[in-house]
Scaffold this motif. Structure first.
Motif, PDB file in Angstrom:
ATOM      1  N   GLY A 388      -1.010  10.178  10.126  1.00 56.05           N
ATOM      2  CA  GLY A 388      -0.881   9.877  11.744  1.00 56.05           C
ATOM      3  C   GLY A 388      -0.348   8.732  11.925  1.00 56.05           C
ATOM      4  O   GLY A 388       0.087   8.507  13.141  1.00 56.05           O
ATOM      5  N   GLN A 389      -0.423   7.496  11.230  1.00 56.19           N
ATOM      6  CA  GLN A 389       0.162   6.301  11.519  1.00 56.19           C
ATOM      7  C   GLN A 389       1.442   5.845  11.067  1.00 56.19           C
ATOM      8  O   GLN A 389       2.267   5.174  11.475  1.00 56.19           O
ATOM      9  CB  GLN A 389      -1.084   5.100  11.036  1.00 56.19           C
ATOM     10  N   THR A 390       1.790   6.449   9.752  1.00 56.47           N
ATOM     11  CA  THR A 390       2.898   6.356   9.282  1.00 56.47           C
ATOM     12  C   THR A 390       3.195   7.553   8.050  1.00 56.47           C
ATOM     13  O   THR A 390       2.196   8.403   7.748  1.00 56.47           O
ATOM     14  CB  THR A 390       2.966   5.041   8.331  1.00 56.47           C
ATOM     15  N   SER A 391       4.538   8.130   8.280  1.00 57.21           N
ATOM     16  CA  SER A 391       4.922   8.985   7.223  1.00 57.21           C
ATOM     17  C   SER A 391       5.362   8.576   5.684  1.00 57.21           C
ATOM     18  O   SER A 391       5.520   9.441   5.003  1.00 57.21           O
ATOM     19  CB  SER A 391       6.173   9.733   7.836  1.00 57.21           C
ATOM     20  N   ASP A 392       5.325   7.394   5.746  1.00 55.05           N
ATOM     21  CA  ASP A 392       5.587   6.687   4.130  1.00 55.05           C
ATOM     22  C   ASP A 392       4.395   6.850   3.171  1.00 55.05           C
ATOM     23  O   ASP A 392       3.252   6.249   3.573  1.00 55.05           O
ATOM     24  CB  ASP A 392       5.968   5.199   4.278  1.00 55.05           C
ATOM     25  N   ALA A 393       4.466   7.447   2.459  1.00 55.92           N
ATOM     26  CA  ALA A 393       3.586   7.785   1.349  1.00 55.92           C
ATOM     27  C   ALA A 393       2.888   6.549   0.761  1.00 55.92           C
ATOM     28  O   ALA A 393       1.765   6.325   0.407  1.00 55.92           O
ATOM     29  CB  ALA A 393       4.199   8.713   0.243  1.00 55.92           C
ATOM     30  N   GLU A 394       3.676   5.373   0.440  1.00 53.32           N
ATOM     31  CA  GLU A 394       3.249   4.455  -0.280  1.00 53.32           C
ATOM     32  C   GLU A 394       2.512   3.488   0.744  1.00 53.32           C
ATOM     33  O   GLU A 394       1.373   2.851   0.584  1.00 53.32           O
ATOM     34  CB  GLU A 394       4.645   3.211  -0.569  1.00 53.32           C
ATOM     35  N   GLU A 395       2.860   3.447   2.060  1.00 56.41           N
ATOM     36  CA  GLU A 395       2.032   2.869   3.137  1.00 56.41           C
ATOM     37  C   GLU A 395       0.775   3.604   3.183  1.00 56.41           C
ATOM     38  O   GLU A 395      -0.428   2.863   3.612  1.00 56.41           O
ATOM     39  CB  GLU A 395       2.737   2.925   4.347  1.00 56.41           C
ATOM     40  N   VAL A 396       0.700   4.804   3.104  1.00 55.83           N
ATOM     41  CA  VAL A 396      -0.420   5.545   3.184  1.00 55.83           C
ATOM     42  C   VAL A 396      -1.489   5.277   1.916  1.00 55.83           C
ATOM     43  O   VAL A 396      -2.669   5.119   2.036  1.00 55.83           O
ATOM     44  CB  VAL A 396      -0.443   7.245   3.296  1.00 55.83           C
ATOM     45  N   LYS A 397      -0.878   5.276   0.771  1.00 51.59           N
ATOM     46  CA  LYS A 397      -1.625   4.772  -0.289  1.00 51.59           C
ATOM     47  C   LYS A 397      -2.296   3.219  -0.019  1.00 51.59           C
ATOM     48  O   LYS A 397      -3.410   2.980  -0.400  1.00 51.59           O
ATOM     49  CB  LYS A 397      -0.700   4.847  -1.597  1.00 51.59           C
ATOM     50  N   ARG A 398      -1.603   2.394   0.631  1.00 47.63           N
ATOM     51  CA  ARG A 398      -2.091   1.075   0.769  1.00 47.63           C
ATOM     52  C   ARG A 398      -3.279   1.351   1.821  1.00 47.63           C
ATOM     53  O   ARG A 398      -4.262   0.527   1.693  1.00 47.63           O
ATOM     54  CB  ARG A 398      -0.897   0.229   1.480  1.00 47.63           C
ATOM     55  N   ILE A 399      -3.038   2.179   2.856  1.00 47.00           N
ATOM     56  CA  ILE A 399      -4.084   2.172   3.947  1.00 47.00           C
ATOM     57  C   ILE A 399      -5.429   2.821   3.069  1.00 47.00           C
ATOM     58  O   ILE A 399      -6.703   2.349   3.434  1.00 47.00           O
ATOM     59  CB  ILE A 399      -3.617   3.161   4.872  1.00 47.00           C
ATOM     60  N   MET A 400      -5.250   3.804   2.271  1.00 49.44           N
ATOM     61  CA  MET A 400      -6.502   4.426   1.443  1.00 49.44           C
ATOM     62  C   MET A 400      -7.159   3.402   0.734  1.00 49.44           C
ATOM     63  O   MET A 400      -8.200   3.596   0.590  1.00 49.44           O
ATOM     64  CB  MET A 400      -5.889   5.773   0.675  1.00 49.44           C
ATOM     65  N   ASN A 401      -6.300   2.382   0.294  1.00 51.10           N
ATOM     66  CA  ASN A 401      -6.845   1.422  -0.466  1.00 51.10           C
ATOM     67  C   ASN A 401      -7.465   0.091   0.145  1.00 51.10           C
ATOM     68  O   ASN A 401      -7.746  -0.896  -0.251  1.00 51.10           O
ATOM     69  CB  ASN A 401      -6.063   0.731  -1.695  1.00 51.10           C
ATOM     70  N   THR A 402      -7.421   0.306   1.652  1.00 53.80           N
ATOM     71  CA  THR A 402      -7.868  -0.897   2.333  1.00 53.80           C
ATOM     72  C   THR A 402      -9.010  -0.548   3.110  1.00 53.80           C
ATOM     73  O   THR A 402      -9.188   0.698   3.702  1.00 53.80           O
ATOM     74  CB  THR A 402      -6.883  -1.095   3.578  1.00 53.80           C
ATOM     75  N   ASN A 403      -9.999  -1.199   3.260  1.00 52.55           N
ATOM     76  CA  ASN A 403     -11.131  -0.931   4.128  1.00 52.55           C
ATOM     77  C   ASN A 403     -10.806  -1.133   5.533  1.00 52.55           C
ATOM     78  O   ASN A 403     -10.778  -2.463   5.981  1.00 52.55           O
ATOM     79  CB  ASN A 403     -12.446  -2.091   3.781  1.00 52.55           C
ATOM     80  N   ILE A 404     -11.131  -0.087   6.331  1.00 49.42           N
ATOM     81  CA  ILE A 404     -10.638   0.026   7.821  1.00 49.42           C
ATOM     82  C   ILE A 404     -11.659  -0.402   8.657  1.00 49.42           C
ATOM     83  O   ILE A 404     -11.883  -1.153   9.587  1.00 49.42           O
ATOM     84  CB  ILE A 404      -9.710   1.009   7.990  1.00 49.42           C
ATOM     85  N   ALA A 405     -12.869   0.459   8.332  1.00 50.04           N
ATOM     86  CA  ALA A 405     -14.172   0.593   9.232  1.00 50.04           C
ATOM     87  C   ALA A 405     -15.269   0.750   8.361  1.00 50.04           C
ATOM     88  O   ALA A 405     -16.207   1.324   8.945  1.00 50.04           O
ATOM     89  CB  ALA A 405     -13.904   1.855  10.150  1.00 50.04           C
ATOM     90  N   GLY A 406     -15.476  -0.186   7.287  1.00 46.86           N
ATOM     91  CA  GLY A 406     -16.504  -0.007   6.854  1.00 46.86           C
ATOM     92  C   GLY A 406     -16.692   1.302   5.843  1.00 46.86           C
ATOM     93  O   GLY A 406     -17.916   1.456   5.138  1.00 46.86           O
ATOM     94  N   GLU A 407     -15.546   1.912   5.481  1.00 46.32           N
ATOM     95  CA  GLU A 407     -15.815   2.866   4.793  1.00 46.32           C
ATOM     96  C   GLU A 407     -15.843   2.896   3.208  1.00 46.32           C
ATOM     97  O   GLU A 407     -16.382   3.806   2.258  1.00 46.32           O
ATOM     98  CB  GLU A 407     -14.521   4.176   5.089  1.00 46.32           C
ATOM     99  N   ILE A 408     -15.396   1.548   2.976  1.00 42.68           N
ATOM    100  CA  ILE A 408     -15.400   1.117   1.396  1.00 42.68           C
ATOM    101  C   ILE A 408     -16.272  -0.170   1.160  1.00 42.68           C
ATOM    102  O   ILE A 408     -15.954  -1.203   1.834  1.00 42.68           O
ATOM    103  CB  ILE A 408     -13.821   0.846   0.939  1.00 42.68           C
ATOM    104  N   ASN A 409     -17.345  -0.162   0.131  1.00 38.65           N
ATOM    105  CA  ASN A 409     -17.792  -1.269  -0.244  1.00 38.65           C
ATOM    106  C   ASN A 409     -17.175  -1.506  -1.409  1.00 38.65           C
ATOM    107  O   ASN A 409     -17.281  -0.911  -2.570  1.00 38.65           O
ATOM    108  CB  ASN A 409     -19.565  -0.794  -0.406  1.00 38.65           C
ATOM    109  N   TRP A 410     -16.863  -2.633  -1.720  1.00 36.92           N
ATOM    110  CA  TRP A 410     -16.222  -3.275  -2.970  1.00 36.92           C
ATOM    111  C   TRP A 410     -17.243  -3.368  -4.047  1.00 36.92           C
ATOM    112  O   TRP A 410     -17.029  -3.379  -5.140  1.00 36.92           O
ATOM    113  CB  TRP A 410     -15.211  -4.363  -2.777  1.00 36.92           C
TER     114      TRP A 410
END
Length: 414
Positions: A388-410
């Motif tokens: 919903g933020q971007t149609s670029d698949a590579e940017e989506v992959k970057r977002i999915m690998n980024t902790n946005i709201a505490g969803e990922i504990n490294w």
């Protein structure tokens, strides 16, 4: 004998004795709400004896000032979406239906009036299984509007079954300087064992605290003693009916609230009130799906979603994040065509690691993204939000690998 709805009566039929409160009835039968919380319908045509035990005092209205008009108290907005916490028995069908408005909730739980002033809006009156991504977006916009209009905290009433999805959606869609609390109830308000009052009071306590961000507040134990504050991207319903159904997954609760004293004990890190500036990012793309892998499952499901124009898939794999090796060619084909595929685990706790076994390494070579320790439902919502933020698949992959709201504990600590 003369009796009316709300009166307490005793009905004797032979050796059987029933006591309870008279409920509405659409027939000549008596409907009683018994002490154990269950309803019973009784015919009086076979010589049943009815005794009046206690007259109903009738409906009670709180004085206007007690409904929350104290200048010294903070202002909390209640946004109703429905669910068991906002429900009554529908005596047309005998089922529970969502009928409560925000005002009804405040009137039904008068203790709320001593915590804050309230303003309310009914956004929808649905059970949680009827929730949709478009409603998430509407809810996010309503929350943002309340923040901009000066609310010190937001309470959202919600059905428990899909709270995880909505909490995740709001966590990604709204950056907030104030508490946003989602609350539900496992048992309807007409049952003596209902958890709606305690959950609501603990929620209001958190709504006026300094715990900002999106949280879910529900019972912390089987007794009526405390509630937990769960991070919106780390909470899951783990039991169908227990009042302690909600638990933090791969994380500790943010805090606990003592029901008697309303004291808040902090258990984990959180965003503090006023730290972040309000922002709305409500774009969402529904063309993503969640697939649960099982032994013998055909990889044709991948091609089905690709052919239907889906942009992303979240797979619940086994263990560390695996599927049958026969899936890998179809997965690579889909990724090469532009799809984003995220691997999560069916295990409740732990994290995905596709670097241990050869199947996982082959999945990574095919382009699969590791979901780290994300809950699968949260990963799905995040993927929808990312597209919903971007149609670029590579940017989506970057977002999915980024902790946005505490969803990922490294780092795994649980």
């Amino acid at each position: 004998m003369e009796y009316r709805e709300g009166d307490r009566i005793r009905v004797t039929k032979g050796e059987q004795v029933y006591e309870g409160v008279v409920m509405p009835s659409r027939s000549d039968n008596i409907v009683l709400k018994m002490n154990n919380g269950y309803n019973v319908g009784l015919s009086t045509k076979d010589g049943a004896k009815v005794e009046l035990l206690e007259k109903s005092p009738g409906p009670v209205k709180l004085p206007a000032k007690e409904q929350g008009r104290y200048p010294s108290l903070p202002t909390v907005s209640i946004l109703s979406t429905g669910g068991t916490i906002a429900s009554k028995v529908d005596y047309r069908t005998g089922a529970v239906s969502s009928q409560f408005t925000a005002d009804d909730i405040i009137e039904a739980i008068p203790e709320l009036s001593g915590i804050a002033n309230y303003r309310g809006e009914v956004l929808s009156m649905i059970f949680s299984e009827d929730m949709t991504p478009s409603i998430w977006a509407n809810l996010a916009r309503a929350v943002y509007k309340e923040i901009i209009n000066g609310a010190d905290g937001i309470i959202i009433t919600h059905g428990t079954d899909t709270i995880t999805y909505t909490a995740a959606a709001l966590s990604f869609m709204v950056r907030t300087p104030v508490p946003i609390i989602i609350v539900g109830s496992q048992r309807s308000s007409d049952r003596p064992s209902s958890d709606n009052a305690m959950n609501a009071i603990c929620t209001a306590t958190v709504a006026v605290s300094d715990i900002a961000g999106v949280s879910v507040v529900m019972h912390g134990s089987t007794s009526d003693d405390y509630c937990y504050v769960h991070r919106g991207t780390k909470v899951r319903k783990l039991h169908t009916s227990m009042r302690t159904a909600f638990q933090s997954v791969n994380d500790t609760p943010v805090a606990s609230i003592d029901y008697g004293t309303r004291a808040i004990t902090v258990l984990g890190p959180y965003d503090k009130r006023g730290e972040k500036e309000a922002a709305l990012m409500d774009g969402i793309d529904e063309r993503c799906a969640l697939i649960k892998f099982y032994p013998g499952m055909s990889p044709d499901i991948i091609e089905y979603y690709r052919s239907k124009g889906y942009k992303g898939l979240v797979i619940e794999g086994t263990g560390l994040g695996h599927v049958n090796t026969g899936w890998i060619p179809e997965i690579k084909k889909a990724i090469d065509s532009g799809m984003v595929i995220v691997m999560t685990s069916q295990c409740i706790n732990g994290r995905v690691c596709d670097r241990v076994y050869s199947t996982g390494i082959d999945l990574l070579k095919a382009g699969v993204i590791e979901g780290n320790d994300m809950i699968p439902e949260v990963a799905l919502v995040k993927l929808m939000w990312a597209f919903g933020q971007t149609s670029d698949a590579e940017e989506v992959k970057r977002i999915m690998n980024t902790n946005i709201a505490g969803e990922i504990n490294w780092r795994s600590t649980i």
